[in-house]
Each structure stands twice: as structure tokens, then as C-alpha cells.
Scaffold this motif. Structure first.
Motif, PDB file in Angstrom:
ATOM      1  N   ARG A 181     -24.305   2.589  38.138  1.00 52.32           N
ATOM      2  CA  ARG A 181     -23.875   3.199  36.836  1.00 52.32           C
ATOM      3  C   ARG A 181     -23.904   1.972  35.960  1.00 52.32           C
ATOM      4  O   ARG A 181     -23.536   0.957  36.258  1.00 52.32           O
ATOM      5  CB  ARG A 181     -22.575   3.893  36.781  1.00 52.32           C
ATOM      6  CG  ARG A 181     -22.319   5.214  37.640  1.00 52.32           C
ATOM      7  CD  ARG A 181     -21.062   5.826  37.275  1.00 52.32           C
ATOM      8  NE  ARG A 181     -20.928   7.107  37.998  1.00 52.32           N
ATOM      9  CZ  ARG A 181     -20.644   7.226  39.429  1.00 52.32           C
ATOM     10  NH1 ARG A 181     -20.753   6.516  40.255  1.00 52.32           N
ATOM     11  NH2 ARG A 181     -20.668   8.380  39.939  1.00 52.32           N
ATOM     12  N   LYS A 183     -23.274   1.709  31.411  1.00 49.89           N
ATOM     13  CA  LYS A 183     -23.241   2.290  30.191  1.00 49.89           C
ATOM     14  C   LYS A 183     -22.764   4.024  30.486  1.00 49.89           C
ATOM     15  O   LYS A 183     -21.929   4.360  31.298  1.00 49.89           O
ATOM     16  CB  LYS A 183     -24.281   2.329  29.121  1.00 49.89           C
ATOM     17  CG  LYS A 183     -24.356   0.808  28.678  1.00 49.89           C
ATOM     18  CD  LYS A 183     -25.451   0.786  27.629  1.00 49.89           C
ATOM     19  CE  LYS A 183     -25.501  -0.698  27.125  1.00 49.89           C
ATOM     20  NZ  LYS A 183     -26.489  -0.748  26.133  1.00 49.89           N
ATOM     21  N   GLU A 184     -23.710   4.708  29.713  1.00 53.76           N
ATOM     22  CA  GLU A 184     -23.591   6.142  30.060  1.00 53.76           C
ATOM     23  C   GLU A 184     -24.530   6.812  30.950  1.00 53.76           C
ATOM     24  O   GLU A 184     -24.602   8.086  31.249  1.00 53.76           O
ATOM     25  CB  GLU A 184     -23.653   6.907  28.552  1.00 53.76           C
ATOM     26  CG  GLU A 184     -22.727   6.650  27.564  1.00 53.76           C
ATOM     27  CD  GLU A 184     -21.388   6.907  27.887  1.00 53.76           C
ATOM     28  OE1 GLU A 184     -21.212   8.081  28.786  1.00 53.76           O
ATOM     29  OE2 GLU A 184     -20.160   6.389  27.349  1.00 53.76           O
ATOM     30  N   SER A 185     -25.177   5.903  31.537  1.00 59.70           N
ATOM     31  CA  SER A 185     -26.237   6.339  32.798  1.00 59.70           C
ATOM     32  C   SER A 185     -25.643   6.198  34.107  1.00 59.70           C
ATOM     33  O   SER A 185     -24.928   5.433  34.484  1.00 59.70           O
ATOM     34  CB  SER A 185     -27.538   5.371  32.368  1.00 59.70           C
ATOM     35  OG  SER A 185     -27.882   5.366  31.212  1.00 59.70           O
ATOM     36  N   GLY A 285     -28.832  10.458  31.925  1.00 61.46           N
ATOM     37  CA  GLY A 285     -28.040   9.910  30.626  1.00 61.46           C
ATOM     38  C   GLY A 285     -28.478   8.548  30.246  1.00 61.46           C
ATOM     39  O   GLY A 285     -29.003   7.848  30.614  1.00 61.46           O
ATOM     40  N   GLY A 286     -28.040   8.373  28.982  1.00 62.08           N
ATOM     41  CA  GLY A 286     -28.253   6.984  28.370  1.00 62.08           C
ATOM     42  C   GLY A 286     -29.575   6.717  28.100  1.00 62.08           C
ATOM     43  O   GLY A 286     -30.475   7.614  28.073  1.00 62.08           O
ATOM     44  N   GLY A 290     -29.777   1.494  29.865  1.00 63.31           N
ATOM     45  CA  GLY A 290     -28.585   1.933  30.727  1.00 63.31           C
ATOM     46  C   GLY A 290     -29.187   2.298  31.863  1.00 63.31           C
ATOM     47  O   GLY A 290     -28.711   2.239  33.143  1.00 63.31           O
ATOM     48  N   GLN A 291     -30.441   3.162  31.968  1.00 60.53           N
ATOM     49  CA  GLN A 291     -30.951   3.528  33.350  1.00 60.53           C
ATOM     50  C   GLN A 291     -31.395   2.513  33.847  1.00 60.53           C
ATOM     51  O   GLN A 291     -31.178   2.671  35.369  1.00 60.53           O
ATOM     52  CB  GLN A 291     -31.857   4.697  32.769  1.00 60.53           C
ATOM     53  CG  GLN A 291     -31.217   6.002  32.357  1.00 60.53           C
ATOM     54  CD  GLN A 291     -32.410   6.867  31.890  1.00 60.53           C
ATOM     55  OE1 GLN A 291     -33.838   6.750  32.259  1.00 60.53           O
ATOM     56  NE2 GLN A 291     -32.163   8.292  31.405  1.00 60.53           N
ATOM     57  N   MET A 326     -19.320  -1.461  27.254  1.00 63.15           N
ATOM     58  CA  MET A 326     -19.711  -0.375  26.954  1.00 63.15           C
ATOM     59  C   MET A 326     -19.905  -0.219  25.241  1.00 63.15           C
ATOM     60  O   MET A 326     -19.670  -1.247  24.746  1.00 63.15           O
ATOM     61  CB  MET A 326     -18.632   0.894  27.197  1.00 63.15           C
ATOM     62  CG  MET A 326     -18.201   0.949  28.515  1.00 63.15           C
ATOM     63  SD  MET A 326     -19.665   1.697  29.613  1.00 63.15           S
ATOM     64  CE  MET A 326     -19.342   3.416  28.827  1.00 63.15           C
ATOM     65  N   ARG A 329     -17.006   2.308  20.057  1.00 72.34           N
ATOM     66  CA  ARG A 329     -17.136   3.749  19.325  1.00 72.34           C
ATOM     67  C   ARG A 329     -17.373   3.285  17.865  1.00 72.34           C
ATOM     68  O   ARG A 329     -16.785   2.310  17.275  1.00 72.34           O
ATOM     69  CB  ARG A 329     -16.034   4.522  19.825  1.00 72.34           C
ATOM     70  CG  ARG A 329     -14.649   4.012  19.001  1.00 72.34           C
ATOM     71  CD  ARG A 329     -13.649   5.186  19.222  1.00 72.34           C
ATOM     72  NE  ARG A 329     -12.509   4.923  18.261  1.00 72.34           N
ATOM     73  CZ  ARG A 329     -12.279   5.333  17.139  1.00 72.34           C
ATOM     74  NH1 ARG A 329     -13.213   6.043  16.635  1.00 72.34           N
ATOM     75  NH2 ARG A 329     -11.203   5.248  16.316  1.00 72.34           N
TER      76      ARG A 329
END
Length: 346
Positions: A181, A183-185, A285-286, A290-291, A326, A329
């Protein structure tokens, strides 16, 4: 004035209360004697009147056990122990009850100071148990452990297992399954060692047979060197090809940027296993960064499982740890996380 004093003084000399009435003895013959109260039983514990008898009884028992254990270790010439030897002893991680559970066990509300005092005694006994186990005195260590088990949590194994990396599982084909994993991936990675085909094996065996039958010919090395290893020509090395499929797409097509491909291949380079394994991955994702990071983490975990000898190299290169960074936001009133809108005076 003197006359008033004489009058009042004469009045105060007489009793102002009634005396007890006379009771004849004959009227008391049928009366029962008053009941004498039974003496209170002696408390079983000397700490009965402290308000927390169970707590102080257990504390005294721990202090007595620690004193007897210390005497036994001193008789075995294991105490006092030098500081350097005490620091090199294997660490035993106890999981004691928290203050709420210990209060329920003691049937009394415990303050923080009383709880710390109790835990200090438990830690002292745990140190003696560690010393007894290392010295090879099993019965003494078992007796101490039987006392400490009363105050440890029931889910000790689950608590100690937190944060530990689960062992990688292999299927019947020798494939390893890992998850990475970033980030968001998230990436699910299957890694299998490269196996030469039947044609390659037949070709290699025939080549070896022909090499044995051929006469030995002196090989020519680098020009200018007549002796030594540089005078011999290096043997050809055939590097097997590795297939890395990401979402059923070749690596070069799925990740067009060179930096992403270099990030994915980096675990192979550090471990020196280029061309040794085939990789099949599913990423979700991501973005591309990230991937690729998630895929690199999954590959590094798989390589550490297939070849445990390279795990220290990967760990030193920080390839077996997830990148915790990360994306920050967006904030209210700002264009992005920290970027502010252009200030206009009017």
C-alpha cells in the motif's frame, strides 16, 4: 445584693432531679437477665480495616514472593548481577492488567499510585523470572510464572502479535501472495520463480555435452595481458527474462514514466535477483506514484519471503516498510492544503 445571693444559694442546694424509684426484690424474680453481646470475630487479615484488604494482601504476598526469590537467587550466586550482563538478558514482554481490570479483581477502586506500586512489584518478579530462565532453573521460573499469570491479560498472545509481520503464504505452485500500500493505492502481488522451459533445458544439456566433447582451446582475454584472470575471456552469461504484468498489461505500457518503472525494479536490483522471478500484480486506486510504490512494497515482501538471505539488504534500504506519508487534506478558505487565494485589497 447579698440578700439575693443568699436566697438563690439556698435554692440551688436542693436537687433538681428525681432519684430512682425503689424496686422490691420479689418483683425481679421472674425477669430474664440481659443478653450479653457476642464478641466480634477476629479478622482473618491484618489489613481488614484498611478499606482495601484484598489489594494489600496481594501486595504483601508479592513482596514476600520477591523476597524469597531474591534469597534463592542469591543462594545460587545469580545475584547481584553485573549491569552489562543484566542488559544482555533476553527481554520478556509482560502484558499486565490495566487499572480498571485490576480494580475489579481487588474489589476496590485503585488510584494511580497504588496501581503503579503493584505493577512495580510484578515487574520485579518478572526480572527474577527472566534471570532464572536464562540460568536454567526451570522449577523456580515456573513457580514465579504461576504467580504472574494471575495478573496478566487473557488476550496476551493477541496483544503481543500486534505490529508483527504475518508470514507470507505460498501456494502449491510456489507462488507467494503479498499486499503493498502507498497513499490511496493498493497492490496485490503474486511472485513465482522463473522456471526454464523444456526447450531451454534440452538446449543447455546438449550444449554442456558438446562442450565436454570439444577440445580445450585457450581463450583470448584483454589485449595486453598475457597472464592472470584478465588474459582469459569471460564466459558468456545468459540473463533470464522477467515478466512483470500489472493489471494484465506489461510494465512498460502500464507505467510510461521511467521513474515509476525504476521504483518497481529497485527491490530486484538491491537484492541482486534481476530476472529471477515473474510478477503478476493487480493495482487499484491512486495515481501512478502511489501504485508504483505499492507494487514495489509488495515485490520487496515477496523477495524477502522467497530469499530470506536478502531480507537484511531490503530492510536496510527501507523497502519492507510502508511509506507513511499521505496527501494533506484541503483546508476551508484555502485553494489547496496550504495554498492561499490571491489577496485583493479592494
Amino acid at each position: 445584693m447579698n440578700i439575693a445571693r443568699k436566697v438563690t444559694g439556698g435554692v440551688l442546694r436542693f436537687r433538681t432531679y428525681a432519684t430512682a424509684a425503689y424496686v422490691p426484690p420479689a418483683s425481679v424474680e421472674g425477669m430474664q437477665p440481659a443478653r450479653i453481646p457476642k464478641p466480634k470475630p477476629k479478622p482473618e487479615s491484618p489489613t481488614f480495616y484498611t478499606g482495601r484488604p484484598t489489594y494489600y494482601d496481594q501486595l504483601l504476598a508479592l513482596e514476600t514472593a520477591a523476597k524469597q526469590t531474591r534469597a534463592a537467587l542469591q543462594a545460587l550466586q545469580l545475584l547481584p548481577l553485573p549491569r552489562f550482563a543484566q542488559e544482555n538478558l533476553p527481554h520478556l514482554r509482560p502484558v499486565w492488567m490495566n487499572k480498571v481490570d485490576l480494580s475489579e479483581l481487588m474489589e476496590a477502586q485503585l488510584t494511580t499510585s497504588r496501581y503503579r506500586r503493584f505493577i512495580a512489584q510484578l515487574n520485579q518478579l518478572n526480572e527474577y523470572r527472566r534471570l532464572a530462565e536464562v540460568a536454567g532453573h526451570g522449577p523456580l521460573a515456573e513457580r514465579i510464572q504461576s504467580v504472574l499469570d494471575m495478573f496478566e491479560r487473557d488476550n496476551k498472545e493477541a496483544i503481543l502479535a500486534r505490529g508483527k509481520r504475518k508470514p507470507v503464504k505460498f501456494d502449491e505452485f510456489g507462488r507467494s501472495y503479498t499486499v503493498g500500500r502507498r497513499k490511496e493505492s493498493a497492490a496485490r502481488v503474486w511472485v513465482i520463480p522463473v522456471q526454464p522451459s523444456a526447450e531451454e533445458q534440452a538446449a543447455s544439456s546438449s550444449a554442456e555435452g558438446q562442450a565436454q566433447n570439444l577440445p580445450k582451446v585457450s581463450a583470448t582475454g584483454i589485449e595486453g595481458f598475457t597472464s592472470g584472470p584478465l588474459s582469459m575471456s569471460p564466459a558468456p552469461i545468459k540473463v533470464p527474462t522477467t515478466n512483470i504484468l500489472v493489471n494484465n498489461i506489461p510494465l512498460a505500457e502500464y507505467f510510461p514514466h521511467l521513474t515509476d518503472r525504476e521504483r518497481i525494479v529497485r527491490p530486484f536490483r538491491i537484492a541482486g535477483l534481476l530476472g529471477a522471478y515473474n510478477v503478476f500484480a493487480l493495482v487499484r486506486g491512486g495515481g501512478s506514484t502511489g501504485q508504483s510504490g505499492a507494487l514495489a512494497l509488495g515485490i520487496a515482501k515477496a523477495l524477502a519471503a522467497h530469499a530470506p538471505d536478502v531480507e537484511p539488504l531490503l530492510r536496510k534500504a527501507k523497502m519492507l516498510k510502508r511509506d507513511p506519508r499521505m496527501v494533506e487534506r484541503k483546508k476551508t478558505g484555502r485553494a489547496k492544503a496550504r495554498k492561499a487565494y490571491t489577496w485583493v485589497k479592494r
